[in-house]
Write a protein that holds these residues in place. Sequence first.
Motif, PDB file in Angstrom:
ATOM      1  N   TRP A 119     126.517 -28.517  10.852  1.00  0.00           N
ATOM      2  CA  TRP A 119     125.152 -28.018  11.039  1.00  0.00           C
ATOM      3  C   TRP A 119     124.136 -29.132  10.837  1.00  0.00           C
ATOM      4  O   TRP A 119     124.270 -29.970   9.942  1.00  0.00           O
ATOM      5  CB  TRP A 119     124.857 -26.897  10.042  1.00  0.00           C
ATOM      6  N   GLY A 120     123.093 -29.130  11.681  1.00  0.00           N
ATOM      7  CA  GLY A 120     121.968 -30.046  11.511  1.00  0.00           C
ATOM      8  C   GLY A 120     120.677 -29.338  11.855  1.00  0.00           C
ATOM      9  O   GLY A 120     120.617 -28.527  12.792  1.00  0.00           O
ATOM     10  N   SER A 121     119.629 -29.625  11.097  1.00  0.00           N
ATOM     11  CA  SER A 121     118.358 -28.923  11.320  1.00  0.00           C
ATOM     12  C   SER A 121     117.542 -29.519  12.465  1.00  0.00           C
ATOM     13  O   SER A 121     116.710 -28.831  13.061  1.00  0.00           O
ATOM     14  CB  SER A 121     117.510 -28.966  10.042  1.00  0.00           C
ATOM     15  N   ASP A 122     117.740 -30.805  12.764  1.00  0.00           N
ATOM     16  CA  ASP A 122     116.890 -31.510  13.736  1.00  0.00           C
ATOM     17  C   ASP A 122     115.423 -31.376  13.347  1.00  0.00           C
ATOM     18  O   ASP A 122     114.546 -31.314  14.196  1.00  0.00           O
ATOM     19  CB  ASP A 122     117.136 -30.992  15.152  1.00  0.00           C
ATOM     20  N   TRP A 123     115.175 -31.316  12.034  1.00  0.00           N
ATOM     21  CA  TRP A 123     113.790 -31.242  11.542  1.00  0.00           C
ATOM     22  C   TRP A 123     113.135 -32.598  11.689  1.00  0.00           C
ATOM     23  O   TRP A 123     113.779 -33.617  11.479  1.00  0.00           O
ATOM     24  CB  TRP A 123     113.807 -30.826  10.060  1.00  0.00           C
ATOM     25  N   PRO A 124     111.853 -32.669  12.075  1.00  0.00           N
ATOM     26  CA  PRO A 124     110.961 -31.559  12.429  1.00  0.00           C
ATOM     27  C   PRO A 124     110.909 -31.249  13.924  1.00  0.00           C
ATOM     28  O   PRO A 124     110.155 -30.366  14.341  1.00  0.00           O
ATOM     29  CB  PRO A 124     109.602 -32.075  11.959  1.00  0.00           C
ATOM     30  N   VAL A 125     111.699 -31.956  14.755  1.00  0.00           N
ATOM     31  CA  VAL A 125     111.607 -31.758  16.204  1.00  0.00           C
ATOM     32  C   VAL A 125     111.857 -30.301  16.568  1.00  0.00           C
ATOM     33  O   VAL A 125     111.171 -29.730  17.413  1.00  0.00           O
ATOM     34  CB  VAL A 125     112.589 -32.679  16.948  1.00  0.00           C
ATOM     35  N   SER A 126     112.840 -29.678  15.912  1.00  0.00           N
ATOM     36  CA  SER A 126     113.171 -28.291  16.212  1.00  0.00           C
ATOM     37  C   SER A 126     112.301 -27.292  15.464  1.00  0.00           C
ATOM     38  O   SER A 126     112.604 -26.093  15.448  1.00  0.00           O
ATOM     39  CB  SER A 126     114.656 -28.029  15.910  1.00  0.00           C
ATOM     40  N   SER A 127     111.224 -27.770  14.868  1.00  0.00           N
ATOM     41  CA  SER A 127     110.283 -26.875  14.185  1.00  0.00           C
ATOM     42  C   SER A 127     108.931 -26.825  14.899  1.00  0.00           C
ATOM     43  O   SER A 127     107.923 -26.457  14.304  1.00  0.00           O
ATOM     44  CB  SER A 127     110.078 -27.328  12.732  1.00  0.00           C
ATOM     45  N   ILE A 128     108.931 -27.194  16.168  1.00  0.00           N
ATOM     46  CA  ILE A 128     107.696 -27.211  16.946  1.00  0.00           C
ATOM     47  C   ILE A 128     107.767 -26.166  18.051  1.00  0.00           C
ATOM     48  O   ILE A 128     108.758 -26.087  18.786  1.00  0.00           O
ATOM     49  CB  ILE A 128     107.454 -28.600  17.585  1.00  0.00           C
ATOM     50  N   ASP A 129     106.720 -25.348  18.151  1.00  0.00           N
ATOM     51  CA  ASP A 129     106.573 -24.437  19.278  1.00  0.00           C
ATOM     52  C   ASP A 129     105.886 -25.213  20.391  1.00  0.00           C
ATOM     53  O   ASP A 129     104.673 -25.384  20.392  1.00  0.00           O
ATOM     54  CB  ASP A 129     105.744 -23.219  18.863  1.00  0.00           C
ATOM     55  N   PHE A 130     106.661 -25.702  21.338  1.00  0.00           N
ATOM     56  CA  PHE A 130     106.118 -26.554  22.388  1.00  0.00           C
ATOM     57  C   PHE A 130     105.328 -25.773  23.435  1.00  0.00           C
ATOM     58  O   PHE A 130     104.683 -26.380  24.294  1.00  0.00           O
ATOM     59  CB  PHE A 130     107.254 -27.331  23.057  1.00  0.00           C
ATOM     60  N   SER A 131     105.369 -24.454  23.364  1.00  0.00           N
ATOM     61  CA  SER A 131     104.593 -23.658  24.319  1.00  0.00           C
ATOM     62  C   SER A 131     103.152 -23.471  23.873  1.00  0.00           C
ATOM     63  O   SER A 131     102.309 -23.025  24.658  1.00  0.00           O
ATOM     64  CB  SER A 131     105.245 -22.288  24.508  1.00  0.00           C
ATOM     65  N   ALA A 132     102.866 -23.793  22.617  1.00  0.00           N
ATOM     66  CA  ALA A 132     101.505 -23.623  22.101  1.00  0.00           C
ATOM     67  C   ALA A 132     100.562 -24.648  22.719  1.00  0.00           C
ATOM     68  O   ALA A 132     100.974 -25.714  23.183  1.00  0.00           O
ATOM     69  CB  ALA A 132     101.494 -23.752  20.576  1.00  0.00           C
ATOM     70  N   ALA A 133      99.303 -24.325  22.727  1.00  0.00           N
ATOM     71  CA  ALA A 133      98.299 -25.206  23.322  1.00  0.00           C
ATOM     72  C   ALA A 133      98.114 -26.466  22.493  1.00  0.00           C
ATOM     73  O   ALA A 133      98.516 -26.540  21.331  1.00  0.00           O
ATOM     74  CB  ALA A 133      96.968 -24.452  23.441  1.00  0.00           C
TER      75      ALA A 133
END
Length: 313
Positions: A256-270
């Motif tokens: 398991w890997g978190s890929d934090w913080p890349v995977s903690s971003i909502d890229f659909s947000a403005a």
Amino acid sequence: MIGCLPTGLPGFAERMRQDGRMRVLDSHLHLWDPEVLTYSWLEGALDWAFAETELIEEQLVGPGEEAAIFVQADPSEGQQLDEVRWVDSIAHATGVVAIVAGARLDRGAETAAHLAALAEHERVIGVRHLLQSEPDGFARRPEFIDGARLVAARGWTFDACVTTHQIPDVTALAAAVPELSIVLDHLGKPVIGTADAPLEPTAEWFGDVRELASSPQVFCKLSGLPAEAGGVWADEQVAPFLDSVADAFGPDRLMWGSDWPVSSIDFSAADGGAYLIGARQRWFRTVADWADTRGLDAEQIFWSNALAFYGIR
């Protein structure tokens, strides 16, 4: 607190207490600070410091022990050693027990000198040359294979971060350098759609993953799928992809890997996306629940497989 975790010195695994609670070694953690190093690729919600203070706020809830392996965050050319020095300086505060350093493997004598410099830092246990930014076939080039052999000769590992169509290049690398331990980052970045419009695993992706998994020295990280979904995902959306790599690699070659913080971003947000507080915890829970429903050993996926692959004692 994360700041109370042990440092990456010999005997780490033996020193971690065993009180019956779950232990987690995050196999894919990023850290960066644009005021310390330069990162040309940072933009939007990622263009901030993600280091000690920010990580403490995202400490996992549930595990009895938590530690992490830092994976290079692609600073500007010439700053790979500076990145290792900086991470070393905050390793105790962030729970980092090992470092996968940045290294270009295609530069002959320059590569050899760089690896020798990295070897002066005891937390370095592997390297990553970011292949997703390279043209197809790059990992098959003789100069790259020569560099990979130098990595293997040091007993280090290689993190392969590729896009889906580059997975066969990793398979070729594994065949060319069978003594090199390789881990596929982020399941090879399959196209998974969004939570509202999920996509099923393609036969091509699964076939390439299965062929790669036929090399016994190759592992796979259960990481990065939240980012591939744009930052917002559904458990049922990612489960078929987790099932696929479990079928291909078996439970003893998954981590398991978190890929934090890349995977903690909502890229659909403005305005360049929005940071999602608690996304690291949610990905941990997603994979833990998936493993439980499949009858898989959480100790392997969240702890011992990463220790074994990276040679952490």
